[in-house]
Write an enzyme that holds these catalytic residues in place. Structure first.
Site, PDB file in Angstrom:
ATOM      1  N   HIS A  75       0.814  -1.220   0.000  1.00 11.74           N
ATOM      2  CA  HIS A  75       0.000   0.000   0.000  1.00 11.74           C
ATOM      3  C   HIS A  75       0.845   1.266   0.000  1.00 11.74           C
ATOM      4  O   HIS A  75       0.331   2.354  -0.212  1.00 11.74           O
ATOM      5  CB  HIS A  75      -0.932   0.007   1.219  1.00 11.74           C
ATOM      6  CG  HIS A  75      -2.060  -0.976   1.087  1.00 11.74           C
ATOM      7  ND1 HIS A  75      -3.331  -0.615   0.728  1.00 11.74           N
ATOM      8  CD2 HIS A  75      -2.089  -2.326   1.223  1.00 11.74           C
ATOM      9  CE1 HIS A  75      -4.109  -1.682   0.674  1.00 11.74           C
ATOM     10  NE2 HIS A  75      -3.375  -2.739   0.972  1.00 11.74           N
ATOM     11  N   ASP A 108       3.620   9.461  -1.037  1.00 12.87           N
ATOM     12  CA  ASP A 108       2.422   8.734  -0.596  1.00 12.87           C
ATOM     13  C   ASP A 108       2.187   7.583  -1.562  1.00 12.87           C
ATOM     14  O   ASP A 108       2.354   7.769  -2.778  1.00 12.87           O
ATOM     15  CB  ASP A 108       1.208   9.675  -0.638  1.00 12.87           C
ATOM     16  CG  ASP A 108       0.226   9.413   0.498  1.00 12.87           C
ATOM     17  OD1 ASP A 108       0.105   8.245   0.898  1.00 12.87           O
ATOM     18  OD2 ASP A 108      -0.418  10.375   0.967  1.00 12.87           O
TER      19      ASP A 108
HETATM   20  P1  ADQ Z   1      -2.956   6.279   4.682  1.00 12.52           P
HETATM   21  O1  ADQ Z   1      -1.560   6.771   4.823  1.00 12.52           O
HETATM   22  O2  ADQ Z   1      -3.727   6.127   5.921  1.00 12.52           O
HETATM   23  O3  ADQ Z   1      -3.002   4.891   3.872  1.00 12.52           O
HETATM   24  P2  ADQ Z   1      -4.871   7.782   2.827  1.00 12.52           P
HETATM   25  O4  ADQ Z   1      -4.946   6.969   1.603  1.00 12.52           O
HETATM   26  O5  ADQ Z   1      -4.762   9.233   2.546  1.00 12.52           O
HETATM   27  O6  ADQ Z   1      -3.643   7.391   3.715  1.00 12.52           O
HETATM   28  O7  ADQ Z   1      -6.160   7.690   3.808  1.00 12.52           O
HETATM   29  C1  ADQ Z   1      -6.808   6.559   4.131  1.00 12.52           C
HETATM   30  C2  ADQ Z   1      -8.203   6.854   4.720  1.00 12.52           C
HETATM   31  O8  ADQ Z   1      -8.146   7.493   5.995  1.00 12.52           O
HETATM   32  C3  ADQ Z   1      -9.086   7.740   3.848  1.00 12.52           C
HETATM   33  O9  ADQ Z   1     -10.302   7.040   3.669  1.00 12.52           O
HETATM   34  C4  ADQ Z   1      -9.293   9.017   4.635  1.00 12.52           C
HETATM   35  O10 ADQ Z   1     -10.588   9.568   4.504  1.00 12.52           O
HETATM   36  C5  ADQ Z   1      -9.090   8.578   6.070  1.00 12.52           C
HETATM   37  N1  ADQ Z   1      -8.525   9.682   6.865  1.00 12.52           N
HETATM   38  C6  ADQ Z   1      -7.295  10.221   6.726  1.00 12.52           C
HETATM   39  N2  ADQ Z   1      -7.128  11.225   7.619  1.00 12.52           N
HETATM   40  C7  ADQ Z   1      -8.271  11.327   8.319  1.00 12.52           C
HETATM   41  C8  ADQ Z   1      -8.726  12.191   9.374  1.00 12.52           C
HETATM   42  N3  ADQ Z   1      -7.938  13.134   9.860  1.00 12.52           N
HETATM   43  N4  ADQ Z   1      -9.980  12.024   9.851  1.00 12.52           N
HETATM   44  C9  ADQ Z   1     -10.777  11.057   9.335  1.00 12.52           C
HETATM   45  N5  ADQ Z   1     -10.407  10.216   8.346  1.00 12.52           N
HETATM   46  C10 ADQ Z   1      -9.167  10.348   7.841  1.00 12.52           C
HETATM   47  C11 ADQ Z   1      -2.101   3.990   3.223  1.00 12.52           C
HETATM   48  C12 ADQ Z   1      -1.076   4.625   2.289  1.00 12.52           C
HETATM   49  C13 ADQ Z   1      -1.782   5.445   1.222  1.00 12.52           C
HETATM   50  C14 ADQ Z   1      -2.778   4.583   0.468  1.00 12.52           C
HETATM   51  C15 ADQ Z   1      -3.692   3.834   1.437  1.00 12.52           C
HETATM   52  C16 ADQ Z   1      -4.571   2.811   0.716  1.00 12.52           C
HETATM   53  O11 ADQ Z   1      -0.162   5.443   3.028  1.00 12.52           O
HETATM   54  O12 ADQ Z   1      -0.816   5.986   0.303  1.00 12.52           O
HETATM   55  O13 ADQ Z   1      -3.564   5.394  -0.378  1.00 12.52           O
HETATM   56  O14 ADQ Z   1      -2.940   3.130   2.409  1.00 12.52           O
HETATM   57  O15 ADQ Z   1      -3.807   1.918  -0.032  1.00 12.52           O
END
Ligand code: ADQ
Length: 469
Positions: A157, A365
């Site tokens: 991921h 990311d």
């Molecule tokens: P993450 O680093 O967690 O995931 P991201 O893909 O931006 O990053 O977010 C995942 C989920 O968390 C989204 O559904 C978002 O809405 C939710 N989220 C983030 N911040 C939040 C907040 N402050 N309050 C509420 N909800 C929040 C990892 C990788 C990413 C990749 C994903 C999926 O780092 O690059 O896109 O996995 O593969």
């Protein structure tokens, strides 16, 4: 295809709405195959390392959830130490933040072995196993060492950096050999996939068989890019639901005289939050008309607070927000509203929809799903603008966003200014193209294309002895 078995560090109940697109999409495939989801319960056990941990089962509709607790000492080395202290920073190109303390890698391996020993008796001969993320890279090799012959796929991921950065990890050859024990390895972007191919060619003399197939370590492996998507329909339904609507109305009332910018992230150094704040400060400094007329809401949810690099970033962000508000704030206007907390998933779409601009500016990311959620939540007749870092995996797909280099404060500030002033027609055109892309490559497409290819691979035994640490 036989029964699907998903393995990930943490599991979530796919029936809960808070679970998010990934859990829902995996839940659907698991549902249709009556599948099994195996992972860590999130709980720690005060037992000596090496203790066998009992499996707890929960039935979630047709899906069986199976979890184990982890011995505290193993958790420290496997999760805090190696996964989040070594792999997370290095795979995000941050060698300076890695803590290569000896001992972590043994704990990481021990937990992967524990997972393998515990999972093996739960498997059936025609199962297809799908392992997720950097915590579990060696799992296939450990399963194979115990005689597992089922097809096993892996999806990373987070990003995979170029070979020379990867090679800074002590034990990188062991890790990559672990990756090569899978039948299919999926990456978020073409760039990550290319880095993997370059590494195995240079370091492991892999032979390119064409069409994503490689001969390496005496076995055949498939690799490819499978950019993860969101469930666009589900997210749009969430946008129309009462909680999001209420949030939208409240925001529109509160900010009727101002344009709203939004940032939603986990508080992580990969997300580029201080750089984003500096760009916003630059915007206010250079374009006085934006003062009093633009407000940035930054939500940063707490994350991994037991790792010191995370407390550093928290303090830096708090101090930047404070100084921007101190220098530019008025009695009736604060430029930045910063919240260190998680927003309920049901309310997020309302916040996105009320915002004219989203700032998704990570330094690196894997994909970034917030970018895709923002697009899905917009009103097509009056959509907001996405300012997106070229270093997010999503930038390979979302070409109609305003792409920025987050290290370039001046350039990012210019792009934000452009976004705030963008005429309606251009906003509509860009949004239409972006929406079409996230629809075409949604989370169901991602799941199906990965599993379709995995089902076509030929499971074969690894002929080579497993590398010693
Ligand atoms: P993450 O680093 O967690 O995931 P991201 O893909 O931006 O990053 O977010 C995942 C989920 O968390 C989204 O559904 C978002 O809405 C939710 N989220 C983030 N911040 C939040 C907040 N402050 N309050 C509420 N909800 C929040 C990892 C990788 C990413 C990749 C994903 C999926 O780092 O690059 O896109 O996995 O593969």
């Amino acid at each position: 295809m036989g029964r699907l078995v998903v393995v990930s560090n943490r599991i979530s109940d796919p029936r809960k709405t808070a679970a998010g697109g990934l859990a829902v999409a995996l839940g659907e495939v698991l549902n249709s195959s009556g599948g099994l989801w195996f992972g860590w319960s999130g709980k720690l056990a005060e037992v000596p390392t090496g203790t066998e941990m009992p499996v707890e089962f929960h039935q979630a509709g047709p899906v069986k959830l199976a979890t184990i607790d982890l011995p505290r000492e193993d958790y420290e080395a496997y999760y805090v130490g190696y996964s989040n202290g070594v792999l997370w920073p290095v795979l995000h190109y941050r060698l300076d933040l890695a803590d290569f303390e000896a001992g972590y890698i043994e704990g990481y391996r021990r937990v992967n072995q524990l997972f393998a020993r515990t999972l093996l008796p739960l498997l059936r001969p025609d199962d297809v196993i799908w392992v997720h993320d950097y915590h579990l890279i060696p799992l296939a090799a450990e399963l194979r060492a115990l005689g597992c012959q089922q097809r096993i796929g892996f999806f990373l991921h987070i990003p995979l950096p170029p070979p020379l950065i990867l090679a800074a990890i002590p034990g990188h050859d062991w890790l990559v050999k672990g990756l090569c024990s899978y039948d299919l390895v999926g990456f978020q972007s073409k760039a990550d996939h290319e880095h993997f191919c370059r590494y195995i060619e240079a370091e492991a003399h892999a032979q390119d068989l064409g069409e994503g197939r490689w001969r390496v370590f005496n076995r055949t492996l498939h690799a490819g890019a499978f950019p993860i998507g969101i469930d666009v329909n589900e997210f749009q339904a969430l946008t129309d639901a009462p909680e999001a609507r209420e949030m939208y109305e409240r925001m529109r009332q509160e900010y009727s005289r101002r344009k709203l910018l939004v940032g939603v992230d986990r508080l992580d150094y990969s997300k580029g939050l201080p750089q984003r704040m500096r760009a916003f400060r630059q915007l206010l400094a250079k374009y006085p008309d934006t003062r009093n007329s633009a407000t940035l809401i930054q939500i940063a949810s707490p994350s991994r607070e037991d790792v010191s690099a995370y407390t550093d970033i928290l303090h830096e962000l708090e101090s930047l927000c404070g100084s921007i508000n101190g220098n530019y704030g008025e009695l009736d206007w604060m430029p930045v509203r910063y919240m260190h907390r998680t927003v309920a998933r049901a309310r997020l779409p309302g916040l996105y929809r009320a915002s004219r601009v989203a700032l998704v500016t990570p330094l690196r990311d894997g994909m970034n799903l917030v970018a895709k959620e923002f697009i899905a939540a917009q009103d097509p007749e009056d959509p907001g603008v996405l300012v997106l870092s070229r270093f997010a995996g999503a930038a390979e797909q979302l070409k109609e966003a305003l792409l920025v280099n987050p290290y370039d404060t001046e350039g990012t500030a210019e792009a934000i200014h452009l976004a705030l002033l963008m005429p309606l027609e251009e906003r509509r055109q860009r949004h239409q193209a972006l929406l079409a892309t996230i629809r075409r490559t949604d989370v169901h497409w991602w799941c199906d294309s990965f599993l379709h290819l995995l089902a076509q691979t030929e499971a074969e035994e690894t002929g080579t002895p497993w590398l010693r640490l």
